[in-house]
Scaffold this motif. Structure first.
Motif, mmCIF file in Angstrom:
data_model
loop_
_atom_site.group_PDB
_atom_site.id
_atom_site.type_symbol
_atom_site.label_atom_id
_atom_site.label_comp_id
_atom_site.label_asym_id
_atom_site.label_seq_id
_atom_site.Cartn_x
_atom_site.Cartn_y
_atom_site.Cartn_z
ATOM 1 N N LEU A 164 0.428 8.331 12.134
ATOM 2 C CA LEU A 164 1.279 8.131 10.974
ATOM 3 C C LEU A 164 1.739 9.485 10.439
ATOM 4 O O LEU A 164 0.938 10.392 10.237
ATOM 5 C CB LEU A 164 0.533 7.348 9.899
ATOM 6 N N ARG A 165 3.043 9.601 10.203
ATOM 7 C CA ARG A 165 3.616 10.819 9.633
ATOM 8 C C ARG A 165 4.469 10.447 8.426
ATOM 9 O O ARG A 165 5.262 9.512 8.490
ATOM 10 C CB ARG A 165 4.498 11.539 10.666
ATOM 11 N N MET A 166 4.324 11.180 7.363
ATOM 12 C CA MET A 166 5.116 10.905 6.167
ATOM 13 C C MET A 166 6.560 11.353 6.381
ATOM 14 O O MET A 166 6.835 12.293 7.123
ATOM 15 C CB MET A 166 4.519 11.622 4.959
ATOM 16 N N ASP B 159 -3.161 10.561 4.093
ATOM 17 C CA ASP B 159 -2.789 9.645 5.173
ATOM 18 C C ASP B 159 -2.090 10.279 6.369
ATOM 19 O O ASP B 159 -2.004 9.650 7.424
ATOM 20 C CB ASP B 159 -1.887 8.539 4.610
ATOM 21 N N GLU B 160 -1.558 11.470 6.219
ATOM 22 C CA GLU B 160 -0.862 12.108 7.336
ATOM 23 C C GLU B 160 -1.778 12.242 8.553
ATOM 24 O O GLU B 160 -2.944 12.616 8.428
ATOM 25 C CB GLU B 160 -0.371 13.498 6.916
ATOM 26 N N TYR B 161 -1.262 11.893 9.737
ATOM 27 C CA TYR B 161 -1.966 11.962 11.016
ATOM 28 C C TYR B 161 -3.031 10.875 11.179
ATOM 29 O O TYR B 161 -3.881 10.967 12.062
ATOM 30 C CB TYR B 161 -2.601 13.342 11.240
ATOM 31 N N LEU C 145 16.092 -4.414 6.059
ATOM 32 C CA LEU C 145 14.694 -4.669 5.712
ATOM 33 C C LEU C 145 14.090 -3.468 4.974
ATOM 34 O O LEU C 145 14.580 -2.344 5.113
ATOM 35 C CB LEU C 145 13.876 -4.930 6.983
ATOM 36 N N PRO C 146 13.038 -3.697 4.175
ATOM 37 C CA PRO C 146 12.356 -2.560 3.549
ATOM 38 C C PRO C 146 11.902 -1.560 4.620
ATOM 39 O O PRO C 146 11.427 -1.954 5.680
ATOM 40 C CB PRO C 146 11.156 -3.214 2.852
ATOM 41 N N VAL C 147 12.087 -0.278 4.341
ATOM 42 C CA VAL C 147 11.771 0.767 5.312
ATOM 43 C C VAL C 147 10.514 1.509 4.874
ATOM 44 O O VAL C 147 10.417 1.981 3.736
ATOM 45 C CB VAL C 147 12.943 1.756 5.463
ATOM 46 N N ALA C 148 9.553 1.612 5.787
ATOM 47 C CA ALA C 148 8.305 2.298 5.484
ATOM 48 C C ALA C 148 8.576 3.767 5.176
ATOM 49 O O ALA C 148 9.455 4.385 5.792
ATOM 50 C CB ALA C 148 7.340 2.178 6.661
ATOM 51 N N PRO C 149 7.833 4.355 4.242
ATOM 52 C CA PRO C 149 8.024 5.772 3.899
ATOM 53 C C PRO C 149 7.344 6.699 4.907
ATOM 54 O O PRO C 149 7.070 7.858 4.604
ATOM 55 C CB PRO C 149 7.368 5.880 2.520
ATOM 56 N N PHE C 150 7.089 6.177 6.078
ATOM 57 C CA PHE C 150 6.448 6.956 7.137
ATOM 58 C C PHE C 150 7.068 6.579 8.469
ATOM 59 O O PHE C 150 7.791 5.579 8.581
ATOM 60 C CB PHE C 150 4.937 6.690 7.170
ATOM 61 N N PHE C 151 6.829 7.394 9.472
ATOM 62 C CA PHE C 151 7.154 7.027 10.843
ATOM 63 C C PHE C 151 5.904 7.213 11.676
ATOM 64 O O PHE C 151 4.889 7.747 11.182
ATOM 65 C CB PHE C 151 8.325 7.866 11.388
ATOM 66 N N ALA D 195 0.811 -1.221 0.000
ATOM 67 C CA ALA D 195 0.000 0.000 0.000
ATOM 68 C C ALA D 195 0.844 1.272 0.000
ATOM 69 O O ALA D 195 0.307 2.370 -0.165
ATOM 70 C CB ALA D 195 -0.924 0.014 1.223
ATOM 71 N N TRP D 196 2.156 1.143 0.160
ATOM 72 C CA TRP D 196 3.014 2.319 0.269
ATOM 73 C C TRP D 196 2.966 3.252 -0.944
ATOM 74 O O TRP D 196 2.977 4.470 -0.784
ATOM 75 C CB TRP D 196 4.448 1.891 0.551
ATOM 76 N N PRO D 197 2.923 2.717 -2.178
ATOM 77 C CA PRO D 197 2.905 3.634 -3.329
ATOM 78 C C PRO D 197 1.707 4.581 -3.342
ATOM 79 O O PRO D 197 1.763 5.639 -3.979
ATOM 80 C CB PRO D 197 2.874 2.690 -4.538
ATOM 81 N N ASP D 198 0.635 4.203 -2.672
ATOM 82 C CA ASP D 198 -0.581 5.028 -2.688
ATOM 83 C C ASP D 198 -0.650 6.010 -1.513
ATOM 84 O O ASP D 198 -1.603 6.794 -1.412
ATOM 85 C CB ASP D 198 -1.824 4.136 -2.667
ATOM 86 N N LEU D 199 0.334 5.983 -0.617
ATOM 87 C CA LEU D 199 0.302 6.877 0.537
ATOM 88 C C LEU D 199 0.603 8.312 0.119
ATOM 89 O O LEU D 199 1.407 8.556 -0.791
ATOM 90 C CB LEU D 199 1.321 6.427 1.590
#
Length: 273
Positions: free
Chosen positions: A157-159, A85-87, A193-199, A76-80
């Motif tokens: 969630l924060r980008m 999605d922020e917050y 490992l793959p890293v999420a584009p968010f924290f 789902a990451w490409p669609d964030l």
């Protein structure tokens, strides 16, 4: 005959004066039109920005106060996106990677300090950085180990924030981070490992040791502060776009008024000659 010559001379003099006067009036009109167009455009842009900000505020309030959902998986990451999605309130489960904390500069109601960013190996085969909260110094951060074993973290969630802060670039080699660029942080820590584009900004402190409790010098034990301080995410946004819009539109109106007064005075001077 002399009188006719005098009239001819006067006519030529008036014409020679009239041409630059008309040119000046034309230039004033062009300048006023350009300024009016720019000011009106800026006013309309601020109105559009106000509508965007109101929609953002409403969306953020809805996401931040909603029930938490499972954090997005890699597919789902490409669609964030920030707008969508922020917050968003999410939950992750996994194990913290010990010894891989990153400190990012922070300014909060508690003063200047750092966000304590710790990578979490999430169930599902990827890594996501968790903002465990605010710490005032590197020394204190070094005393706050993440818990061992399985944990569940809920937060906002924060980008990712690539690059750095205002006029300051991140310096991974020196360990200076002015923004939470999770991809660069993961590379600096050698995470495979793959890293999420968010924290995720944790809602509550996630710590393993009691040494997170510190006392201000000279203070009583009852005023001790526990670090890290979580739940400090700012979800309110300044919205002054209406004031800016009215300012620009007022300048547009004043530009027209000033040009009209100037042209009228020039015309009156011309008739008076």
């Amino acid at each position: 005959m002399a009188k006719s010559d005098d009239n001819a001379v006067k006519t030529r003099a008036e014409r020679s004066f009239e041409k630059p006067r008309m040119l000046q009036t034309l230039l004033v009109g062009c300048l006023a039109t350009a300024l009016f167009t720019v000011f009106v455009g800026l006013g309309i842009w601020q109105i559009e920005r106000r509508d965007w900000k109101l929609d953002l505020i409403a969306a953020v309030e809805e996401r931040a106060n909603a029930d938490s959902v499972k954090a997005p998986m890699p597919e789902a990451w490409p669609d964030l996106s920030f707008e969508g999605d922020e917050y968003r309130r999410v939950t992750l489960a996994g194990r913290f990677l010990a010894g891989a904390d990153t400190l990012a500069r922070a300014t909060t109601d508690y003063g200047y300090g750092y966000w304590l960013m710790t990578p979490l190996n999430v169930d599902g085969g990827y890594t996501a950085f968790i903002n465990r909260g605010f710490v005032p110094s590197r020394e204190i951060a070094g005393e706050i180990a993440p818990p061992a074993g399985d944990v569940v973290v809920t937060g906002l969630l924060r980008m990712s924030q690539p690059g750095g802060g205002f006029l300051r670039s991140n310096d991974p080699a020196a360990g200076r981070w002015y923004s939470r660029d999770v991809e660069a942080m993961a590379e600096a820590e050698g995470i495979s490992l793959p890293v999420a584009p968010f924290f995720v900004d944790a809602e509550t402190p996630v710590s393993a040791t009691s040494s997170a409790e510190w006392h201000v010098a000279g203070s009583a034990p009852t005023t001790a502060t526990r670090y890290p301080i979580a739940g400090l995410t700012v979800t309110s946004f300044r919205n002054s776009h209406l004031v800016y819009a009215l300012t620009w539109l007022a300048l547009a109106a004043l530009t027209l008024l000033g040009a009209a007064i100037l042209v009228r005075r020039r015309m009156a001077r011309g008739k008076g000659r």
